[in-house]
Design an enzyme around this catalytic site. Structure first.
Site, PDB file in Angstrom:
ATOM      1  N   SER A 138       0.831  -1.216   0.000  1.00 38.31           N
ATOM      2  CA  SER A 138       0.000   0.000   0.000  1.00 38.31           C
ATOM      3  C   SER A 138       0.858   1.257   0.000  1.00 38.31           C
ATOM      4  N   THR A 170      -5.009   6.306   3.208  1.00 40.37           N
ATOM      5  CA  THR A 170      -3.722   5.661   3.485  1.00 40.37           C
ATOM      6  C   THR A 170      -2.619   6.710   3.584  1.00 40.37           C
ATOM      7  N   PRO A 220     -16.584  10.687   4.142  1.00 37.96           N
ATOM      8  CA  PRO A 220     -17.409   9.905   5.075  1.00 37.96           C
ATOM      9  C   PRO A 220     -18.727   9.440   4.435  1.00 37.96           C
ATOM     10  N   GLN A 280      -5.599 -36.880   1.322  1.00 34.54           N
ATOM     11  CA  GLN A 280      -6.227 -36.317   0.126  1.00 34.54           C
ATOM     12  C   GLN A 280      -6.896 -34.964   0.397  1.00 34.54           C
ATOM     13  N   HIS A 282     -15.463  -5.246  -3.907  1.00 33.49           N
ATOM     14  CA  HIS A 282     -15.680  -6.461  -4.709  1.00 33.49           C
ATOM     15  C   HIS A 282     -16.954  -6.323  -5.542  1.00 33.49           C
ATOM     16  N   GLU A 328     -10.052   0.698  -3.164  1.00 34.54           N
ATOM     17  CA  GLU A 328      -9.845   0.761  -4.626  1.00 34.54           C
ATOM     18  C   GLU A 328     -11.040   0.179  -5.381  1.00 34.54           C
TER      19      GLU A 328
HETATM   20  P1  TGC Z   1     -19.130   7.478 -14.387  1.00 38.14           P
HETATM   21  O1  TGC Z   1     -20.246   8.385 -14.813  1.00 38.14           O
HETATM   22  O2  TGC Z   1     -19.147   6.063 -14.813  1.00 38.14           O
HETATM   23  O3  TGC Z   1     -17.744   8.127 -14.867  1.00 38.14           O
HETATM   24  C1  TGC Z   1     -17.425   9.488 -14.664  1.00 38.14           C
HETATM   25  C2  TGC Z   1     -16.297   9.834 -15.629  1.00 38.14           C
HETATM   26  O4  TGC Z   1     -15.149   9.060 -15.326  1.00 38.14           O
HETATM   27  C3  TGC Z   1     -14.820   8.212 -16.440  1.00 38.14           C
HETATM   28  N1  TGC Z   1     -14.395   6.930 -15.863  1.00 38.14           N
HETATM   29  C4  TGC Z   1     -13.119   6.536 -15.864  1.00 38.14           C
HETATM   30  N2  TGC Z   1     -12.026   7.097 -16.384  1.00 38.14           N
HETATM   31  C5  TGC Z   1     -10.862   6.449 -16.218  1.00 38.14           C
HETATM   32  N3  TGC Z   1     -10.780   5.280 -15.544  1.00 38.14           N
HETATM   33  C6  TGC Z   1     -11.852   4.684 -15.006  1.00 38.14           C
HETATM   34  N4  TGC Z   1     -11.737   3.531 -14.319  1.00 38.14           N
HETATM   35  C7  TGC Z   1     -13.099   5.309 -15.151  1.00 38.14           C
HETATM   36  N5  TGC Z   1     -14.366   5.021 -14.741  1.00 38.14           N
HETATM   37  C8  TGC Z   1     -15.145   6.022 -15.197  1.00 38.14           C
HETATM   38  C9  TGC Z   1     -16.074   8.117 -17.261  1.00 38.14           C
HETATM   39  O5  TGC Z   1     -15.773   7.812 -18.600  1.00 38.14           O
HETATM   40  C10 TGC Z   1     -16.610   9.510 -17.087  1.00 38.14           C
HETATM   41  O6  TGC Z   1     -15.820  10.373 -17.872  1.00 38.14           O
HETATM   42  P2  TGC Z   1     -16.442  11.667 -18.602  1.00 38.14           P
HETATM   43  O7  TGC Z   1     -15.271  12.348 -19.223  1.00 38.14           O
HETATM   44  O8  TGC Z   1     -17.449  11.121 -19.589  1.00 38.14           O
HETATM   45  O9  TGC Z   1     -17.108  12.474 -17.528  1.00 38.14           O
HETATM   46  O10 TGC Z   1     -19.001   7.612 -12.823  1.00 38.14           O
HETATM   47  P3  TGC Z   1     -19.975   7.135 -11.674  1.00 38.14           P
HETATM   48  O11 TGC Z   1     -20.147   8.307 -10.758  1.00 38.14           O
HETATM   49  O12 TGC Z   1     -21.214   6.495 -12.240  1.00 38.14           O
HETATM   50  O13 TGC Z   1     -19.087   6.057 -10.903  1.00 38.14           O
HETATM   51  C11 TGC Z   1     -18.728   4.855 -11.481  1.00 38.14           C
HETATM   52  C12 TGC Z   1     -17.999   3.947 -10.449  1.00 38.14           C
HETATM   53  C13 TGC Z   1     -18.952   3.493  -9.363  1.00 38.14           C
HETATM   54  C14 TGC Z   1     -17.522   2.740 -11.216  1.00 38.14           C
HETATM   55  C15 TGC Z   1     -16.793   4.673  -9.831  1.00 38.14           C
HETATM   56  O14 TGC Z   1     -17.140   5.824  -9.231  1.00 38.14           O
HETATM   57  C16 TGC Z   1     -15.976   3.810  -8.920  1.00 38.14           C
HETATM   58  O15 TGC Z   1     -15.024   3.187  -9.385  1.00 38.14           O
HETATM   59  N6  TGC Z   1     -16.253   3.745  -7.560  1.00 38.14           N
HETATM   60  C17 TGC Z   1     -15.374   3.096  -6.605  1.00 38.14           C
HETATM   61  C18 TGC Z   1     -14.609   4.156  -5.823  1.00 38.14           C
HETATM   62  C19 TGC Z   1     -13.207   3.731  -5.514  1.00 38.14           C
HETATM   63  O16 TGC Z   1     -12.651   2.821  -6.085  1.00 38.14           O
HETATM   64  N7  TGC Z   1     -12.585   4.457  -4.630  1.00 38.14           N
HETATM   65  C20 TGC Z   1     -11.193   4.218  -4.326  1.00 38.14           C
HETATM   66  C21 TGC Z   1     -10.641   5.336  -3.471  1.00 38.14           C
HETATM   67  S1  TGC Z   1      -8.866   5.329  -3.404  1.00 38.14           S
HETATM   68  C22 TGC Z   1      -8.479   3.993  -2.484  1.00 38.14           C
HETATM   69  O17 TGC Z   1      -9.258   3.195  -2.104  1.00 38.14           O
HETATM   70  C23 TGC Z   1      -7.023   3.861  -2.187  1.00 38.14           C
HETATM   71  S2  TGC Z   1      -6.589   2.501  -1.258  1.00 38.14           S
HETATM   72  C24 TGC Z   1      -4.946   2.636  -1.467  1.00 38.14           C
HETATM   73  C25 TGC Z   1      -4.084   1.657  -0.802  1.00 38.14           C
HETATM   74  O18 TGC Z   1      -3.837   1.762   0.425  1.00 38.14           O
HETATM   75  O19 TGC Z   1      -3.504   0.778  -1.533  1.00 38.14           O
HETATM   76  P1  FAD Z   2     -19.722   2.000   0.768  1.00 36.99           P
HETATM   77  O1  FAD Z   2     -19.573   2.679  -0.546  1.00 36.99           O
HETATM   78  O2  FAD Z   2     -20.593   2.629   1.794  1.00 36.99           O
HETATM   79  O3  FAD Z   2     -20.231   0.524   0.487  1.00 36.99           O
HETATM   80  C1  FAD Z   2     -20.801  -0.305   1.513  1.00 36.99           C
HETATM   81  C2  FAD Z   2     -21.292  -1.597   0.849  1.00 36.99           C
HETATM   82  O4  FAD Z   2     -22.294  -1.287  -0.138  1.00 36.99           O
HETATM   83  C3  FAD Z   2     -20.185  -2.325   0.100  1.00 36.99           C
HETATM   84  O5  FAD Z   2     -20.346  -3.719   0.266  1.00 36.99           O
HETATM   85  C4  FAD Z   2     -20.415  -1.968  -1.357  1.00 36.99           C
HETATM   86  O6  FAD Z   2     -19.955  -2.949  -2.259  1.00 36.99           O
HETATM   87  C5  FAD Z   2     -21.941  -1.856  -1.386  1.00 36.99           C
HETATM   88  N1  FAD Z   2     -22.410  -0.987  -2.468  1.00 36.99           N
HETATM   89  C6  FAD Z   2     -22.160   0.345  -2.638  1.00 36.99           C
HETATM   90  N2  FAD Z   2     -22.755   0.791  -3.763  1.00 36.99           N
HETATM   91  C7  FAD Z   2     -23.361  -0.278  -4.326  1.00 36.99           C
HETATM   92  C8  FAD Z   2     -24.117  -0.471  -5.524  1.00 36.99           C
HETATM   93  N3  FAD Z   2     -24.345   0.513  -6.387  1.00 36.99           N
HETATM   94  N4  FAD Z   2     -24.601  -1.701  -5.765  1.00 36.99           N
HETATM   95  C9  FAD Z   2     -24.353  -2.745  -4.922  1.00 36.99           C
HETATM   96  N5  FAD Z   2     -23.649  -2.631  -3.779  1.00 36.99           N
HETATM   97  C10 FAD Z   2     -23.149  -1.410  -3.491  1.00 36.99           C
HETATM   98  N6  FAD Z   2      -9.839   6.016  -0.089  1.00 36.99           N
HETATM   99  C11 FAD Z   2      -9.099   7.031  -0.632  1.00 36.99           C
HETATM  100  O7  FAD Z   2      -9.620   7.936  -1.268  1.00 36.99           O
HETATM  101  N7  FAD Z   2      -7.738   7.066  -0.444  1.00 36.99           N
HETATM  102  C12 FAD Z   2      -7.076   6.111   0.254  1.00 36.99           C
HETATM  103  O8  FAD Z   2      -5.844   6.158   0.374  1.00 36.99           O
HETATM  104  C13 FAD Z   2      -7.843   5.050   0.844  1.00 36.99           C
HETATM  105  N8  FAD Z   2      -7.215   4.110   1.616  1.00 36.99           N
HETATM  106  C14 FAD Z   2      -7.973   3.185   2.281  1.00 36.99           C
HETATM  107  C15 FAD Z   2      -7.356   2.336   3.206  1.00 36.99           C
HETATM  108  C16 FAD Z   2      -8.114   1.410   3.925  1.00 36.99           C
HETATM  109  C17 FAD Z   2      -7.449   0.552   4.946  1.00 36.99           C
HETATM  110  C18 FAD Z   2      -9.499   1.292   3.667  1.00 36.99           C
HETATM  111  C19 FAD Z   2     -10.309   0.263   4.384  1.00 36.99           C
HETATM  112  C20 FAD Z   2     -10.119   2.132   2.759  1.00 36.99           C
HETATM  113  C21 FAD Z   2      -9.373   3.099   2.068  1.00 36.99           C
HETATM  114  N9  FAD Z   2      -9.980   4.009   1.200  1.00 36.99           N
HETATM  115  C22 FAD Z   2      -9.249   5.036   0.630  1.00 36.99           C
HETATM  116  C23 FAD Z   2     -11.431   4.031   1.049  1.00 36.99           C
HETATM  117  C24 FAD Z   2     -11.990   2.959   0.133  1.00 36.99           C
HETATM  118  O9  FAD Z   2     -11.725   3.241  -1.208  1.00 36.99           O
HETATM  119  C25 FAD Z   2     -13.497   2.850   0.400  1.00 36.99           C
HETATM  120  O10 FAD Z   2     -13.641   2.257   1.665  1.00 36.99           O
HETATM  121  C26 FAD Z   2     -14.225   2.054  -0.668  1.00 36.99           C
HETATM  122  O11 FAD Z   2     -14.219   2.745  -1.906  1.00 36.99           O
HETATM  123  C27 FAD Z   2     -15.683   1.747  -0.271  1.00 36.99           C
HETATM  124  O12 FAD Z   2     -16.335   2.858   0.245  1.00 36.99           O
HETATM  125  P2  FAD Z   2     -17.111   2.744   1.662  1.00 36.99           P
HETATM  126  O13 FAD Z   2     -16.203   2.130   2.638  1.00 36.99           O
HETATM  127  O14 FAD Z   2     -17.682   4.082   1.941  1.00 36.99           O
HETATM  128  O15 FAD Z   2     -18.274   1.705   1.392  1.00 36.99           O
END
Ligand code: TGC
Ligand code: FAD
Length: 389
Positions: free
Chosen positions: A94, A167, A137, A283, A370, A367
């Site tokens: 990470s 992170t 949040p 097994q 699932h 990220e």
């Molecule tokens: P949507 O309307 O589908 O898209 C909005 C705009 O974004 C474009 N787009 C992308 N572009 C590049 N890469 C991708 N993967 C893209 N996905 C969508 C899309 O083409 C559009 O572009 P434009 O120019 O037409 O406006 O957006 P939505 O609001 O419906 O959301 C779609 C969804 C749910 C798939 C997306 O928001 C999502 O992936 N949600 C999950 C959030 C997430 O992954 N958060 C991670 C936070 S960072 C983190 O967790 C770090 S952990 C780090 C560690 O410790 O290792």
């Molecule tokens: P929620 O979005 O509230 O989801 C709760 C549940 O609902 C999940 O099971 C989800 O799958 C389900 N759900 C949500 N929407 C739907 C749907 N449309 N259909 C069906 N099911 C759905 N974020 C950053 O920006 N930067 C970081 O560096 C970062 N680091 C992290 C480090 C750790 C240790 C952790 C645990 C998280 C980190 N995150 C970071 C945040 C992480 O990306 C979010 O926790 C993740 O994207 C999910 O958001 P949430 O926890 O609010 O869950």
């Protein structure tokens, strides 16, 4: 040298240069991470020595151009480095994947020349630690709903809002933060530690990723110079494009955690005697081990193929989602199964399975959860977007 987790000789698919990098990281993990990581996890402490050491061994920005201090490697090279780091611990991977894919990548891709020169070399060496603020949040899976925002104030903007689950935020010198401008458009801003009104408290008592600091980012009327806004991107695609890079690295990393669990279980199954025989003779234990290596091999092939497509400019975000979802899921299952092979010993810190298992509960959530990755695949194959009504 024969490695039990390289069943189909996939080593032959990796270039000599990337193998050298991988092996150097593997040796570093054995020397610097393995001896201390269990204690770090038990104490819920982030090792600053590891955090800084990652800069010394080139794990920050291996795929960032050399002119900005990066390693200039391809995506397979980046992937095999993430695999070796996560063999040690997901928290260590990470540290490197956030710094590389979520901090250096957006600055390199969307930053001005001045921003690249100012931030990238110091991030590459680990002199500066970075973090990435997208999640809030009330907006996790749906980051487009974010409420963190900024308004114009001459040559500065005033930033307000809060990010959650970030992170490295408690340790970070710089943060790439995503916030809405006065028109509601998402922009990237670089905030620096010490800016008035910016705090980053740590989230305590996690049972997962205990070697990696996670915190909040709180902005109360923070004056950020306009020159800190990333000029090269407007809209949610900015942060989502960074996630592609990080998710890809995680898909390699999860295989590393799975390999570590499998190797430990295989070794134990040959040494532990019950009913007069090594338990690997039975097994039921063979079924567990055979299924583990089958899933590891499939996961290795999947992420190698996605990496190859990335290097050829042909990978899509949906390809990456499939690999992240599959590989983290199999790693989590392998952590659980391999723990059972060890019986009671498997619950102790003498072996890595419980630590990997607990870590992977975060990895399967961050990220993109699932579920979110399944819906991305569903959208890609059917054309129907389950996120919209
Ligand atoms: P949507 O309307 O589908 O898209 C909005 C705009 O974004 C474009 N787009 C992308 N572009 C590049 N890469 C991708 N993967 C893209 N996905 C969508 C899309 O083409 C559009 O572009 P434009 O120019 O037409 O406006 O957006 P939505 O609001 O419906 O959301 C779609 C969804 C749910 C798939 C997306 O928001 C999502 O992936 N949600 C999950 C959030 C997430 O992954 N958060 C991670 C936070 S960072 C983190 O967790 C770090 S952990 C780090 C560690 O410790 O290792
Ligand atoms: P929620 O979005 O509230 O989801 C709760 C549940 O609902 C999940 O099971 C989800 O799958 C389900 N759900 C949500 N929407 C739907 C749907 N449309 N259909 C069906 N099911 C759905 N974020 C950053 O920006 N930067 C970081 O560096 C970062 N680091 C992290 C480090 C750790 C240790 C952790 C645990 C998280 C980190 N995150 C970071 C945040 C992480 O990306 C979010 O926790 C993740 O994207 C999910 O958001 P949430 O926890 O609010 O869950």
């Amino acid at each position: 040298m024969f490695q039990p987790h390289d069943y189909l000789m996939l080593d032959e698919l990796i270039s000599e240069e990337n193998k050298l990098a991988r092996d150097a990281i593997r040796d570093w993990v054995k020397q610097e991470v393995t001896p201390i990581i269990e204690e770090s996890a038990q104490k819920h402490e982030t090792s600053i020595k590891i955090l800084k050491g990652l800069g010394e061994i080139g794990a920050y920005g291996p795929n960032i151009p050399i002119e900005y201090g990066g390693g200039g490697m391809d995506e397979i090279g980046y992937g095999v480095i993430m695999q070796e780091l996560e063999r040690g611990d997901s928290g260590v991977r990470s540290m490197a994947s956030v710094q590389t894919s979520l901090v250096m990548y957006p600055i390199n891709r969307y930053g001005s020349e001045e921003q690249k020169k100012k931030y990238l070399p110091k991030l590459a060496t680990g002199e500066w630690i970075g973090c990435f603020g997208l999640t809030e949040p009330d907006y996790g899976s749906n980051p487009g709903g974010m409420v963190t925002n900024f308004v114009d104030d001459g040559d500065h903007v005033i930033l307000n809002g809060a990010k959650m689950w970030i992170t490295n935020s408690p340790l970070a010198d710089v943060g790439v933060v995503w916030a809405k401008d006065e028109e509601g458009k998402v922009r990237g801003l670089i905030v620096e530690k010490g800016m008035k009104g910016y705090t980053a408290p740590e989230i305590e008592n996690k049972w997962s990723l205990r070697t990696s600091a996670t915190g909040e980012m709180i902005f109360e009327d923070v004056r950020v110079p306009k020159e800190n806004i990333l000029p090269g991107v407007v809209g949610l695609r900015g942060p989502l494009s960074c996630l592609n890079k990080a998710r890809y690295g995680i898909a390699w990393g999860a295989v590393g955690a799975a390999m570590d669990c499998y190797d430990s279980a295989l070794r134990y199954s040959k040494e532990r005697i019950q009913f007069g025989k090594p338990i690997g003779h039975f097994q039921l234990q063979q079924k567990k081990l055979a299924e583990m290596i089958t899933e590891i091999t499939k996961a290795q092939l999947l992420i190698w193929r996605v990496g190859t497509l990335l290097d050829e400019g042909k990978a899509t975000p949906a390809h990456i989602s499939m690999a992240k979802r599959n590989n983290v899921e199999i790693a989590l299952k392998i952590a659980r199964e391999s723990r059972q092979v060890l019986g009671a010993m498997g619950i102790t810190g003498e072996f890595p399975m419980m630590r990997h298992m607990m870590n992977l509960e975060s990895v399967i959530t961050y990220e993109g959860t699932h579920d979110v990755h399944l819906l991305i695949t569903g959208h890609d194959i059917t054309g129907f977007n389950a996120f919209t009504c």
